[in-house]
Design an enzyme around this catalytic site. Structure first.
Site, PDB file in Angstrom:
ATOM      1  N   ASP A 159      39.171  42.723  42.459  1.00 45.79           N
ATOM      2  CA  ASP A 159      38.624  41.716  43.380  1.00 45.79           C
ATOM      3  C   ASP A 159      37.666  42.376  44.381  1.00 45.79           C
ATOM      4  OD1 ASP A 159      40.488  39.669  42.311  1.00 45.79           O
ATOM      5  OD2 ASP A 159      41.971  40.980  43.217  1.00 45.79           O
ATOM      6  N   HIS A 187      46.799  38.541  45.020  1.00 44.38           N
ATOM      7  CA  HIS A 187      45.826  38.583  43.918  1.00 44.38           C
ATOM      8  C   HIS A 187      45.921  37.243  43.184  1.00 44.38           C
ATOM      9  CE1 HIS A 187      43.551  39.643  40.417  1.00 44.38           C
ATOM     10  NE2 HIS A 187      44.577  39.301  39.655  1.00 44.38           N
TER      11      HIS A 187
END
Ligand code: NAI
Length: 327
Positions: A159, A187
């Site tokens: 990410d 996440h």
């Protein structure tokens, strides 16, 4: 010769495994002078496919690769492991609720945590990739008797890399010009890529880009939903970039962080930034010695950031509640 580092990988015959093992064996993770042993763990039905992957590893004749073991037995798989990369997990299928997924994987990570506690090396560090990675990590940590909680991590580096790349494209700079990028929270699609504290060539990214509407309404969802965009385009989920995220996470945890910078990884929260103590949450981390880590203090959290972080932390608390029977 240096003593080899032993790396255990679960889900080794899966897509991420296929992209990851060759990078570990080639020296991308621990450097060009560090030999490695691989202990590859799969469920029984995937062991024949794993043998094929090992044939390919053999065919690379990697100078750094010493021993390779394949097994479905967790204690054999985690034996004397210095790094455990928990990649394997059961994917969400049509009609499966998020809580069902948490429950199924929860049982897997209970057993894996127990076996890590019994069999891994004294200095073991564990990185969880298999989703839902934060809560899987929480469960494994809880069951790994004798392993300090500071040695457990869940991956948000993919990410972070996605966020850096998006900001770099928008600003017309190379991705290496983007620093101080923090992914906060889970996440999942509630993660918060913090563009307020990120920097481009040392200057606030929000200032350089000068378009808060784009940052809030385009950038954040683009990072949060990048995984779905990849599936749509490729017909399969991110694998090479996820494996690269694993390599980067281990590298960043094992090499001193440049002065003034930080990186994203989910750790067992010490209660920093109002994130409940004990949750596995992503936050700004740095290491000065490549062994111990600390949460970077003093990152500015304005009202917008606060609300985003709180929403992701609320989701982590809900996940924790859903698996409370396993904790
Ligand atoms: P995949 O389905 O290709 O491979 C998973 C492998 O895990 C399979 O070979 C399967 O046999 C194995 N496996 C399942 N249960 C196991 C167990 N109990 N022990 C050992 N092995 C087991 O999946 P892929 O694409 O490699 O992804 C793996 C995981 O990583 C998924 O949960 C995915 O959602 C997650 N992921 C996480 C990311 C992150 O940033 N944290 C990014 C991308 C994927």
């Amino acid at each position: 010769m240096k003593t080899p580092i032993t790396v255990s990988v679960t889900g080794a015959a899966g897509q991420i495994g296929y992209a990851l093992l060759f990078r570990i064996a080639s020296g991308a993770m621990f450097g060009p002078e560090q030999p490695v042993n691989l202990r590859l763990i799969e469920i029984e039905p995937a062991l024949p496919a794993l043998e094929g992957v090992v044939m390919e590893l053999d065919d690379c004749a990697f100078p750094l690769l010493q021993d390779v073991v394949t097994t479905a037995d967790l204690d054999e798989g985690f034996k004397e492991a210095n790094w455990v990369l928990l990649v394997g997990s059961v994917p969400r299928k049509d009609g499966m609720e998020r809580n069902d997924l948490l429950g199924i994987n929860g049982k897997i990570f209970t057993g894996q945590g127990e076996a890590i506690g019994r069999s891994a090396a004294e200095d073991v560090r564990v990185l969880v990739v298999g989703n839902p990675c934060n809560t899987n990590c929480l469960i494994a940590m809880h069951h790994a008797s004798g392993v300090p909680k500071e040695r457990f991590f869940a991956m948000t580096m993919l990410d972070e890399n996605r966020a850096k790349s998006q900001l770099a494209v928008k600003a017309g700079v190379h991705s290496s010009a983007v620093t101080n990028m923090c992914i906060w929270g889970n996440h999942s699609s509630t993660q918060y890529p913090d563009f307020y504290s990120a920097k481009i060539n040392g200057v606030s990214a929000a200032e350089v880009i000068g378009d808060e509407a784009w940052l809030k309404e385009t950038f954040i969802p683009a990072v949060q939903q990048r995984g779905s965009a990849i599936i749509k385009a490729r017909g399969a989920s991110s694998a090479a970039s996820a494996a690269n995220g694993v390599v980067d996470t281990v590298k960043r945890l094992t090499t001193p962080t440049p002065a003034g910078d930080w990186f994203s990884v989910a750790v067992c929260s010490p209660g920093a930034y109002g994130i409940d103590e004990g949750l596995i949450a992503s936050m700004p981390i740095r290491t000065d010695d490549g062994e111990t880590w600390s949460v970077v203090e003093g990152v500015q959290v304005n009202a917008f950031s606060r609300a985003k972080i709180d929403a992701s932390v609320a989701e982590l608390n809900a996940e924790k509640d859903a698996v409370s029977a396993l904790l």
